[in-house]
Design a protein around this motif. Structure first.
Motif, PDB file in Angstrom:
ATOM      1  N   ASP A 147       4.929 -13.209  -0.927  1.00  0.00           N
ATOM      2  CA  ASP A 147       3.826 -12.526  -1.333  1.00  0.00           C
ATOM      3  C   ASP A 147       4.645 -10.950  -1.437  1.00  0.00           C
ATOM      4  O   ASP A 147       5.431 -10.482  -0.760  1.00  0.00           O
ATOM      5  N   LEU A 148       4.468 -10.387  -2.587  1.00  0.00           N
ATOM      6  CA  LEU A 148       5.513  -9.134  -3.106  1.00  0.00           C
ATOM      7  C   LEU A 148       4.512  -7.984  -2.841  1.00  0.00           C
ATOM      8  O   LEU A 148       3.579  -8.060  -3.717  1.00  0.00           O
ATOM      9  N   VAL A 149       4.913  -6.940  -2.487  1.00  0.00           N
ATOM     10  CA  VAL A 149       4.334  -5.652  -2.402  1.00  0.00           C
ATOM     11  C   VAL A 149       5.362  -4.491  -2.632  1.00  0.00           C
ATOM     12  O   VAL A 149       6.648  -4.358  -2.057  1.00  0.00           O
ATOM     13  N   ILE A 150       4.989  -4.007  -3.857  1.00  0.00           N
ATOM     14  CA  ILE A 150       5.858  -2.679  -4.123  1.00  0.00           C
ATOM     15  C   ILE A 150       5.367  -1.549  -4.043  1.00  0.00           C
ATOM     16  O   ILE A 150       4.355  -1.194  -4.786  1.00  0.00           O
ATOM     17  N   SER A 151       5.967  -0.500  -3.291  1.00  0.00           N
ATOM     18  CA  SER A 151       5.324   0.754  -3.183  1.00  0.00           C
ATOM     19  C   SER A 151       5.375   1.687  -4.323  1.00  0.00           C
ATOM     20  O   SER A 151       6.017   1.323  -5.407  1.00  0.00           O
ATOM     21  N   LYS A 152       4.362   2.558  -4.617  1.00  0.00           N
ATOM     22  CA  LYS A 152       4.507   3.353  -5.605  1.00  0.00           C
ATOM     23  C   LYS A 152       5.874   4.151  -5.871  1.00  0.00           C
ATOM     24  O   LYS A 152       6.427   4.165  -6.934  1.00  0.00           O
ATOM     25  N   ALA A 153       6.509   4.275  -4.811  1.00  0.00           N
ATOM     26  CA  ALA A 153       7.935   5.079  -4.981  1.00  0.00           C
ATOM     27  C   ALA A 153       8.849   4.252  -5.272  1.00  0.00           C
ATOM     28  O   ALA A 153       9.772   4.553  -6.087  1.00  0.00           O
ATOM     29  N   ALA A 154       8.590   2.875  -4.787  1.00  0.00           N
ATOM     30  CA  ALA A 154       9.742   1.989  -5.272  1.00  0.00           C
ATOM     31  C   ALA A 154       9.583   1.481  -6.901  1.00  0.00           C
ATOM     32  O   ALA A 154      10.619   1.477  -7.441  1.00  0.00           O
TER      33      ALA A 154
END
Length: 212
Positions: A33-40
């Motif tokens: 399960d992948l979560v990428i932050s806005k900054a990332a």
């Protein structure tokens, strides 16, 4: 029952580490399960030229990783109702790679400003394996205090600090990236072949015949 690893990518420099860890998990047949932050997203764009858009995540993440996505689910960072935000959602654990100072602070104090921080807090409170890969250097006292808090909460704090004994002083950037990714996968208990392991002999890794 599907039991994924949650992978959080925060906005620190070092997104190639995330790419290597994700590839290692998928190579091992693990669900992700992948979560990428806005900054990332901005960091990924700056470091690789790849764009990650919520509405086109399959194409974008596939292009960033340069591979088939296997059993990978993407959750927008702003979706606080997503599966990984709840302790009842099944997961093997979580890794945050790279982990920015802001992400470390937010997780350490339970800020839960986005799904990445919330999911990490959930994994800690559920006593699941949680690995945090900070890359910032040098570090301030407050950052050290947050890392200590994460350690005390049960996380493995694994700085992005590559070793050279497997490939020597002429190591390529990819070899150093893979070393850190391999250590992270070791901490998660996931099998891989990303690094050359120490064998107890000087220069043995680079000279398998054992000569001078």
């Amino acid at each position: 029952m599907r039991e994924p690893w949650v992978v959080g990518v925060s906005g620190a420099s070092g997104t190639p580490y995330a790419r290597a860890v994700l590839s290692g998990l998928l190579d091992a047949g693990e669900a992700v399960d992948l979560v990428i932050s806005k900054a990332a997203r901005l960091t990924i764009l700056d470091e690789t030229g790849a764009t990650v858009r919520d509405a086109h995540w399959k194409d974008d993440v596939g292009a960033w990783l340069g591979r088939d996505l296997g059993d990978l689910t993407y959750w927008p960072a702003g979706d606080l109702a997503a599966g990984p935000s709840s302790g009842s959602y099944p997961a093997k654990g979580m890794i945050v790679v790279p982990a920015s100072t802001a992400a470390c602070a937010g997780i350490a104090i339970g800020l839960s400003k986005d799904l990445l921080q919330r999911a990490a807090e959930v994994n800690l409170k559920e006593r699941r394996r949680t690995v945090v890969v900070p890359r910032e250097t040098p570090v301030t006292r407050s950052h050290l205090e947050h890392l200590i808090a994460l350690h005390d909460a049960g996380a493995v704090v694994l700085p992005a600090s590559p070793g050279f004994y497997g490939s020597g002083a002429q190591a390529t950037a990819q070899q150093l990236i893979d070393f850190v990714a391999g250590k992270a996968l070791d901490a998660m208990g996931v099998a891989h072949t990303l690094l050359t392991r120490w064998k107890g002999e000087l220069n043995a890794q680079r000279n398998p015949l054992g000569g001078p």
